[in-house]
Design a protein around this motif. Structure first.
Motif, PDB file in Angstrom:
ATOM      1  N   ALA A  42     -80.461 -28.190 -28.101  1.00  0.00           N
ATOM      2  CA  ALA A  42     -80.753 -29.407 -27.341  1.00  0.00           C
ATOM      3  C   ALA A  42     -79.464 -30.226 -27.222  1.00  0.00           C
ATOM      4  CB  ALA A  42     -81.833 -30.218 -28.036  1.00  0.00           C
ATOM      5  N   TYR A  43     -79.277 -30.915 -26.072  1.00  0.00           N
ATOM      6  CA  TYR A  43     -78.062 -31.704 -25.859  1.00  0.00           C
ATOM      7  C   TYR A  43     -78.454 -33.105 -25.420  1.00  0.00           C
ATOM      8  CZ  TYR A  43     -75.635 -27.302 -26.285  1.00  0.00           C
ATOM      9  OH  TYR A  43     -75.160 -26.104 -26.776  1.00  0.00           O
ATOM     10  N   ALA A  44     -78.098 -34.070 -26.240  1.00  0.00           N
ATOM     11  CA  ALA A  44     -78.382 -35.462 -25.925  1.00  0.00           C
ATOM     12  C   ALA A  44     -77.379 -35.960 -24.888  1.00  0.00           C
ATOM     13  CB  ALA A  44     -78.308 -36.304 -27.190  1.00  0.00           C
ATOM     14  N   ILE A  45     -77.652 -37.123 -24.339  1.00  0.00           N
ATOM     15  CA  ILE A  45     -76.716 -37.756 -23.409  1.00  0.00           C
ATOM     16  C   ILE A  45     -75.386 -37.981 -24.129  1.00  0.00           C
ATOM     17  CG2 ILE A  45     -76.261 -39.863 -22.092  1.00  0.00           C
ATOM     18  CD1 ILE A  45     -79.288 -40.077 -21.666  1.00  0.00           C
ATOM     19  N   THR A  46     -74.288 -37.626 -23.457  1.00  0.00           N
ATOM     20  CA  THR A  46     -72.958 -37.737 -24.071  1.00  0.00           C
ATOM     21  C   THR A  46     -72.098 -38.756 -23.326  1.00  0.00           C
ATOM     22  OG1 THR A  46     -72.040 -35.953 -22.708  1.00  0.00           O
ATOM     23  CG2 THR A  46     -73.053 -35.330 -24.806  1.00  0.00           C
ATOM     24  N   THR A  47     -71.015 -39.163 -23.957  1.00  0.00           N
ATOM     25  CA  THR A  47     -70.075 -40.103 -23.337  1.00  0.00           C
ATOM     26  C   THR A  47     -68.664 -39.528 -23.289  1.00  0.00           C
ATOM     27  OG1 THR A  47     -69.686 -41.176 -25.475  1.00  0.00           O
ATOM     28  CG2 THR A  47     -71.415 -42.115 -24.075  1.00  0.00           C
ATOM     29  N   THR A  48     -68.504 -38.294 -23.705  1.00  0.00           N
ATOM     30  CA  THR A  48     -67.180 -37.672 -23.737  1.00  0.00           C
ATOM     31  C   THR A  48     -66.822 -37.081 -22.377  1.00  0.00           C
ATOM     32  OG1 THR A  48     -68.155 -35.589 -24.470  1.00  0.00           O
ATOM     33  CG2 THR A  48     -67.420 -37.127 -26.169  1.00  0.00           C
ATOM     34  N   ASP A  49     -65.536 -36.765 -22.205  1.00  0.00           N
ATOM     35  CA  ASP A  49     -65.069 -36.189 -20.942  1.00  0.00           C
ATOM     36  C   ASP A  49     -65.198 -34.669 -20.919  1.00  0.00           C
ATOM     37  OD1 ASP A  49     -64.414 -38.658 -19.864  1.00  0.00           O
ATOM     38  OD2 ASP A  49     -62.414 -38.629 -20.759  1.00  0.00           O
ATOM     39  N   GLU A  50     -65.526 -34.093 -22.087  1.00  0.00           N
ATOM     40  CA  GLU A  50     -65.770 -32.658 -22.175  1.00  0.00           C
ATOM     41  C   GLU A  50     -67.026 -32.419 -22.998  1.00  0.00           C
ATOM     42  OE1 GLU A  50     -62.494 -30.477 -23.727  1.00  0.00           O
ATOM     43  OE2 GLU A  50     -61.063 -31.228 -22.233  1.00  0.00           O
ATOM     44  N   THR A  51     -67.740 -31.355 -22.645  1.00  0.00           N
ATOM     45  CA  THR A  51     -68.966 -31.015 -23.355  1.00  0.00           C
ATOM     46  C   THR A  51     -68.998 -29.510 -23.571  1.00  0.00           C
ATOM     47  OG1 THR A  51     -70.114 -32.835 -22.244  1.00  0.00           O
ATOM     48  CG2 THR A  51     -71.489 -31.174 -23.310  1.00  0.00           C
ATOM     49  N   VAL A  52     -69.472 -29.077 -24.720  1.00  0.00           N
ATOM     50  CA  VAL A  52     -69.660 -27.650 -24.993  1.00  0.00           C
ATOM     51  C   VAL A  52     -71.157 -27.367 -24.979  1.00  0.00           C
ATOM     52  CG1 VAL A  52     -69.325 -25.779 -26.634  1.00  0.00           C
ATOM     53  CG2 VAL A  52     -67.565 -27.542 -26.381  1.00  0.00           C
ATOM     54  N   ILE A  53     -71.570 -26.464 -24.102  1.00  0.00           N
ATOM     55  CA  ILE A  53     -72.983 -26.125 -23.949  1.00  0.00           C
ATOM     56  C   ILE A  53     -73.163 -24.640 -24.243  1.00  0.00           C
ATOM     57  CG2 ILE A  53     -74.933 -26.010 -22.337  1.00  0.00           C
ATOM     58  CD1 ILE A  53     -73.730 -28.400 -20.883  1.00  0.00           C
ATOM     59  N   SER A  54     -74.043 -24.326 -25.173  1.00  0.00           N
ATOM     60  CA  SER A  54     -74.305 -22.940 -25.559  1.00  0.00           C
ATOM     61  C   SER A  54     -75.490 -22.406 -24.763  1.00  0.00           C
ATOM     62  CB  SER A  54     -74.600 -22.856 -27.056  1.00  0.00           C
ATOM     63  OG  SER A  54     -74.885 -21.524 -27.432  1.00  0.00           O
ATOM     64  N   VAL A  55     -75.290 -21.248 -24.135  1.00  0.00           N
ATOM     65  CA  VAL A  55     -76.341 -20.649 -23.321  1.00  0.00           C
ATOM     66  C   VAL A  55     -76.550 -19.206 -23.749  1.00  0.00           C
ATOM     67  CG1 VAL A  55     -75.755 -22.144 -21.387  1.00  0.00           C
ATOM     68  CG2 VAL A  55     -74.780 -19.850 -21.497  1.00  0.00           C
ATOM     69  N   GLU A  56     -77.693 -18.649 -23.379  1.00  0.00           N
ATOM     70  CA  GLU A  56     -78.022 -17.276 -23.732  1.00  0.00           C
ATOM     71  C   GLU A  56     -78.048 -16.415 -22.480  1.00  0.00           C
ATOM     72  OE1 GLU A  56     -81.581 -14.784 -25.978  1.00  0.00           O
ATOM     73  OE2 GLU A  56     -81.260 -16.908 -26.414  1.00  0.00           O
ATOM     74  N   THR A  57     -77.124 -15.461 -22.396  1.00  0.00           N
ATOM     75  CA  THR A  57     -77.071 -14.579 -21.233  1.00  0.00           C
ATOM     76  C   THR A  57     -78.149 -13.505 -21.327  1.00  0.00           C
ATOM     77  OG1 THR A  57     -75.460 -13.089 -22.256  1.00  0.00           O
ATOM     78  CG2 THR A  57     -74.584 -14.945 -21.000  1.00  0.00           C
ATOM     79  N   VAL A  58     -78.306 -12.774 -20.220  1.00  0.00           N
ATOM     80  CA  VAL A  58     -79.368 -11.767 -20.157  1.00  0.00           C
ATOM     81  C   VAL A  58     -78.735 -10.387 -19.994  1.00  0.00           C
ATOM     82  CG1 VAL A  58     -81.550 -11.131 -19.064  1.00  0.00           C
ATOM     83  CG2 VAL A  58     -80.804 -13.512 -19.061  1.00  0.00           C
ATOM     84  N   GLY A  59     -78.116  -9.906 -21.068  1.00  0.00           N
ATOM     85  CA  GLY A  59     -77.671  -8.518 -21.091  1.00  0.00           C
ATOM     86  C   GLY A  59     -76.371  -8.183 -20.401  1.00  0.00           C
ATOM     87  N   THR A  60     -75.532  -9.178 -20.057  1.00  0.00           N
ATOM     88  CA  THR A  60     -74.272  -8.894 -19.374  1.00  0.00           C
ATOM     89  C   THR A  60     -73.122  -9.568 -20.104  1.00  0.00           C
ATOM     90  OG1 THR A  60     -75.414  -8.787 -17.246  1.00  0.00           O
ATOM     91  CG2 THR A  60     -73.028  -9.018 -17.188  1.00  0.00           C
ATOM     92  N   ASP A  61     -72.038  -8.828 -20.335  1.00  0.00           N
ATOM     93  CA  ASP A  61     -70.864  -9.383 -20.999  1.00  0.00           C
ATOM     94  C   ASP A  61     -70.104 -10.328 -20.065  1.00  0.00           C
ATOM     95  OD1 ASP A  61     -71.601  -7.758 -23.086  1.00  0.00           O
ATOM     96  OD2 ASP A  61     -70.092  -6.222 -22.666  1.00  0.00           O
ATOM     97  N   ILE A  62     -69.257 -11.163 -20.668  1.00  0.00           N
ATOM     98  CA  ILE A  62     -68.422 -12.099 -19.920  1.00  0.00           C
ATOM     99  C   ILE A  62     -67.003 -11.996 -20.460  1.00  0.00           C
ATOM    100  CG2 ILE A  62     -67.992 -14.536 -19.380  1.00  0.00           C
ATOM    101  CD1 ILE A  62     -70.945 -15.067 -19.674  1.00  0.00           C
ATOM    102  N   THR A  63     -66.028 -11.891 -19.572  1.00  0.00           N
ATOM    103  CA  THR A  63     -64.638 -11.840 -20.010  1.00  0.00           C
ATOM    104  C   THR A  63     -64.119 -13.258 -20.247  1.00  0.00           C
ATOM    105  OG1 THR A  63     -63.857 -11.854 -17.718  1.00  0.00           O
ATOM    106  CG2 THR A  63     -64.216  -9.704 -18.754  1.00  0.00           C
TER     107      THR A  63
END
Length: 220
Positions: A42-63
């Motif tokens: 869960a991600y609350a409202i932020t005030t920073t200029d950068e945010t790190v968001i963790s997501v779950e992919t569906v079976g495909t790699d990312i370079t």
């Protein structure tokens, strides 16, 4: 990067494959498994200029940095409609860990809920690895080549103003030209009234026949 020069506007882009001058270019195709992904936290409202968001992919790699300068957006659920420019992403092997942390520029303005309650998607930079616009479209036309360009070449592609473009049908002065979706990759054709075909611009020269180049007032 955008360049305005007189009556023309250009975007800086990278080619995926060799291409000649005067052809329409398409953004890279979306990766189907990088859409409608669940957030892992869960991600609350932020005030920073950068945010790190963790997501779950569906079976495909990312370079590493595959989506840098692209976008992460909330396509459905709580917080939908938000979008962020991607700053960076690590290399991701789905079989080792299905989740990946995406660093984006900007704030979370509406809180996100973990799991599929907030669905997110990734879109690559539309000007990286552009291809000659195929007849069977897999993305939007993002510009037209000004010169011959080799594979992996960086250069300026035109998005607005007068430009010679390959025609795949007879074009008429003052009429709209649209993406060719029937015969010739990278070409335009006369507007056939199909609202599903992307409009490229307006014809600025007289009658031009199939396989010749015509001046189009681009509006991309």
């Amino acid at each position: 990067t955008t360049l305005s020069w007189g009556d023309r506007v250009f975007k800086y882009a990278q080619m995926d494959g060799a291409v000649t001058a005067g052809l329409c270019l398409q953004q890279p195709a979306h990766v189907a498994n990088h859409t409608q992904m669940a957030t892992t936290d869960a991600y609350a409202i932020t005030t920073t200029d950068e945010t790190v968001i963790s997501v779950e992919t569906v079976g495909t790699d990312i370079t590493a940095n595959q989506y840098r300068e692209g976008y992460l957006y909330v396509n459905d659920g709580t917080g939908q409609g938000q979008s962020w420019k991607v700053k960076s992403n690590p290399a991701h092997t789905h079989s080792s860990d299905p989740s990946i942390e995406i660093t984006v520029f900007g704030k979370v303005s509406t809180a996100l809920v973990a799991s599929a309650t907030s669905q997110v998607a990734l879109m690559a930079n539309p000007y990286k690895d552009v291809v000659v616009a195929p007849v069977a479209e897999t993305g939007a036309v993002v510009g037209v080549t000004n010169i011959d360009m080799t594979d992996d070449y960086y250069g300026w592609i035109q998005i607005k103003g007068p430009k010679a473009v390959l025609a795949a049908s007879t074009l008429v002065l003052g009429h709209n030209a649209v993406r060719n979706d029937t015969t010739t990759a990278g070409a335009v054709m006369a507007d056939n009234g199909d609202d599903l075909v992307q409009e490229i611009g307006t014809v600025m020269a007289g009658v031009v026949v199939d396989s010749e180049y015509c001046m189009i007032d681009l509006n991309l």
